[in-house]
Design a protein around this motif. Structure first.
Motif, mmCIF file in Angstrom:
data_model
loop_
_atom_site.group_PDB
_atom_site.id
_atom_site.type_symbol
_atom_site.label_atom_id
_atom_site.label_comp_id
_atom_site.label_asym_id
_atom_site.label_seq_id
_atom_site.Cartn_x
_atom_site.Cartn_y
_atom_site.Cartn_z
ATOM 1 N N ILE A 32 4.449 29.270 39.732
ATOM 2 C CA ILE A 32 4.660 29.850 41.052
ATOM 3 C C ILE A 32 5.134 28.750 41.998
ATOM 4 O O ILE A 32 4.465 27.729 42.146
ATOM 5 C CB ILE A 32 3.369 30.481 41.609
ATOM 6 N N VAL A 33 6.277 28.987 42.645
ATOM 7 C CA VAL A 33 6.814 28.024 43.612
ATOM 8 C C VAL A 33 6.936 28.705 44.966
ATOM 9 O O VAL A 33 7.740 29.619 45.139
ATOM 10 C CB VAL A 33 8.192 27.476 43.162
ATOM 11 N N HIS A 34 6.123 28.258 45.902
ATOM 12 C CA HIS A 34 6.130 28.758 47.288
ATOM 13 C C HIS A 34 6.886 27.722 48.105
ATOM 14 O O HIS A 34 6.433 26.594 48.270
ATOM 15 C CB HIS A 34 4.682 28.893 47.750
ATOM 16 N N PHE A 35 8.066 28.092 48.600
ATOM 17 C CA PHE A 35 8.904 27.140 49.311
ATOM 18 C C PHE A 35 8.259 26.615 50.594
ATOM 19 O O PHE A 35 8.577 25.511 51.029
ATOM 20 C CB PHE A 35 10.274 27.733 49.620
ATOM 21 N N GLY A 36 7.368 27.361 51.199
ATOM 22 C CA GLY A 36 6.655 26.883 52.374
ATOM 23 C C GLY A 36 5.719 25.734 52.048
ATOM 24 O O GLY A 36 5.392 24.919 52.899
ATOM 25 N N GLU A 37 5.287 25.680 50.796
ATOM 26 C CA GLU A 37 4.393 24.617 50.344
ATOM 27 C C GLU A 37 5.136 23.514 49.601
ATOM 28 O O GLU A 37 4.635 22.391 49.507
ATOM 29 C CB GLU A 37 3.306 25.210 49.437
ATOM 30 N N ASP A 38 6.316 23.821 49.045
ATOM 31 C CA ASP A 38 7.083 22.831 48.282
ATOM 32 C C ASP A 38 8.579 23.087 48.435
ATOM 33 O O ASP A 38 9.221 23.623 47.541
ATOM 34 C CB ASP A 38 6.688 22.865 46.804
ATOM 35 N N SER A 39 9.106 22.673 49.577
ATOM 36 C CA SER A 39 10.531 22.897 49.852
ATOM 37 C C SER A 39 11.435 22.001 49.003
ATOM 38 O O SER A 39 12.632 22.240 48.909
ATOM 39 C CB SER A 39 10.831 22.691 51.330
ATOM 40 N N SER A 40 10.864 20.993 48.350
ATOM 41 C CA SER A 40 11.667 20.093 47.520
ATOM 42 C C SER A 40 12.274 20.809 46.313
ATOM 43 O O SER A 40 13.191 20.289 45.689
ATOM 44 C CB SER A 40 10.822 18.907 47.034
ATOM 45 N N ARG A 41 11.792 22.004 46.017
ATOM 46 C CA ARG A 41 12.285 22.734 44.844
ATOM 47 C C ARG A 41 13.356 23.770 45.182
ATOM 48 O O ARG A 41 13.804 24.506 44.304
ATOM 49 C CB ARG A 41 11.107 23.355 44.094
ATOM 50 N N ILE A 42 13.790 23.811 46.436
ATOM 51 C CA ILE A 42 14.827 24.762 46.840
ATOM 52 C C ILE A 42 16.121 24.511 46.070
ATOM 53 O O ILE A 42 16.736 25.445 45.549
ATOM 54 C CB ILE A 42 15.058 24.724 48.361
ATOM 55 N N SER A 43 16.539 23.260 45.970
ATOM 56 C CA SER A 43 17.794 22.962 45.261
ATOM 57 C C SER A 43 17.698 23.324 43.781
ATOM 58 O O SER A 43 18.665 23.791 43.185
ATOM 59 C CB SER A 43 18.197 21.498 45.435
ATOM 60 N N GLU A 44 16.529 23.149 43.189
ATOM 61 C CA GLU A 44 16.299 23.546 41.791
ATOM 62 C C GLU A 44 16.530 25.045 41.624
ATOM 63 O O GLU A 44 17.194 25.483 40.681
ATOM 64 C CB GLU A 44 14.861 23.188 41.414
ATOM 65 N N ALA A 45 15.993 25.829 42.557
ATOM 66 C CA ALA A 45 16.152 27.284 42.500
ATOM 67 C C ALA A 45 17.619 27.674 42.652
ATOM 68 O O ALA A 45 18.117 28.525 41.912
ATOM 69 C CB ALA A 45 15.310 27.942 43.592
ATOM 70 N N GLU A 46 18.307 27.029 43.587
ATOM 71 C CA GLU A 46 19.719 27.339 43.792
ATOM 72 C C GLU A 46 20.542 26.983 42.553
ATOM 73 O O GLU A 46 21.424 27.746 42.163
ATOM 74 C CB GLU A 46 20.252 26.600 45.014
ATOM 75 N N LYS A 47 20.244 25.872 41.926
ATOM 76 C CA LYS A 47 20.956 25.483 40.697
ATOM 77 C C LYS A 47 20.706 26.487 39.572
ATOM 78 O O LYS A 47 21.573 26.698 38.727
ATOM 79 C CB LYS A 47 20.544 24.078 40.256
ATOM 80 N N ALA A 48 19.529 27.102 39.580
ATOM 81 C CA ALA A 48 19.202 28.110 38.564
ATOM 82 C C ALA A 48 19.893 29.441 38.835
ATOM 83 O O ALA A 48 19.915 30.313 37.976
ATOM 84 C CB ALA A 48 17.688 28.309 38.489
ATOM 85 N N GLY A 49 20.444 29.609 40.060
ATOM 86 C CA GLY A 49 21.146 30.844 40.392
ATOM 87 C C GLY A 49 20.402 31.764 41.337
ATOM 88 O O GLY A 49 20.832 32.896 41.564
ATOM 89 N N VAL A 50 19.297 31.303 41.901
ATOM 90 C CA VAL A 50 18.533 32.127 42.830
ATOM 91 C C VAL A 50 19.324 32.280 44.134
ATOM 92 O O VAL A 50 19.728 31.293 44.733
ATOM 93 C CB VAL A 50 17.139 31.513 43.099
ATOM 94 N N LYS A 51 19.559 33.522 44.549
ATOM 95 C CA LYS A 51 20.306 33.837 45.771
ATOM 96 C C LYS A 51 19.401 34.338 46.885
ATOM 97 O O LYS A 51 19.756 34.276 48.059
ATOM 98 C CB LYS A 51 21.378 34.893 45.495
ATOM 99 N N SER A 52 18.250 34.883 46.509
ATOM 100 C CA SER A 52 17.280 35.382 47.477
ATOM 101 C C SER A 52 15.904 35.346 46.822
ATOM 102 O O SER A 52 15.781 35.249 45.600
ATOM 103 C CB SER A 52 17.622 36.809 47.914
ATOM 104 N N VAL A 53 14.886 35.399 47.671
ATOM 105 C CA VAL A 53 13.517 35.433 47.154
ATOM 106 C C VAL A 53 12.852 36.718 47.632
ATOM 107 O O VAL A 53 13.226 37.245 48.681
ATOM 108 C CB VAL A 53 12.706 34.191 47.617
ATOM 109 N N PRO A 54 11.926 37.219 46.843
ATOM 110 C CA PRO A 54 11.363 36.672 45.627
ATOM 111 C C PRO A 54 12.313 36.804 44.433
ATOM 112 O O PRO A 54 13.104 37.740 44.355
ATOM 113 C CB PRO A 54 10.103 37.506 45.398
ATOM 114 N N ALA A 55 12.207 35.829 43.540
ATOM 115 C CA ALA A 55 13.035 35.837 42.332
ATOM 116 C C ALA A 55 12.265 35.209 41.185
ATOM 117 O O ALA A 55 11.486 34.269 41.380
ATOM 118 C CB ALA A 55 14.331 35.080 42.567
ATOM 119 N N LEU A 56 12.515 35.718 40.006
ATOM 120 C CA LEU A 56 11.896 35.203 38.793
ATOM 121 C C LEU A 56 12.993 34.676 37.886
ATOM 122 O O LEU A 56 13.964 35.379 37.604
ATOM 123 C CB LEU A 56 11.130 36.324 38.072
ATOM 124 N N VAL A 57 12.857 33.433 37.459
ATOM 125 C CA VAL A 57 13.782 32.855 36.487
ATOM 126 C C VAL A 57 13.054 32.855 35.147
ATOM 127 O O VAL A 57 11.968 32.277 35.014
ATOM 128 C CB VAL A 57 14.210 31.421 36.881
#
Length: 77
Positions: A32-57
């Motif tokens: 579980i990645v909550h961007f409010g608690e760990d914004s450092s993973r936003i770029s990881e999500a975008e690289k995976a193809g996440v366009k909106s949240v919530p999203a499951l990879v």
């Protein structure tokens, strides 16, 4: 990737979806990645193809956009 990754921003839609995902696939099978608690993973999500949240990879790299809580642009704020 051996686990699914569930990305969200903490909104009510996201939190509800998080609970459903954990109930469906089990807490041990999802990171579980909550961007409010760990914004450092936003770029990881975008690289995976996440366009909106919530999203499951999925472990195979498929991105499942669940409902619509916020765009990634809104998340980055």
């Amino acid at each position: 990737m051996s686990k699914s990754i569930f990305y969200h921003a903490g909104c009510p839609v996201c939190v509800s979806a998080e609970h459903d995902i954990v109930n469906l696939i089990g807490a041990e099978n999802v990171d579980i990645v909550h961007f409010g608690e760990d914004s450092s993973r936003i770029s990881e999500a975008e690289k995976a193809g996440v366009k909106s949240v919530p999203a499951l990879v999925t472990p195979n790299g498929n991105v499942l956009h669940i409902n619509f809580g916020a765009s990634m642009e809104a998340v980055k704020g």
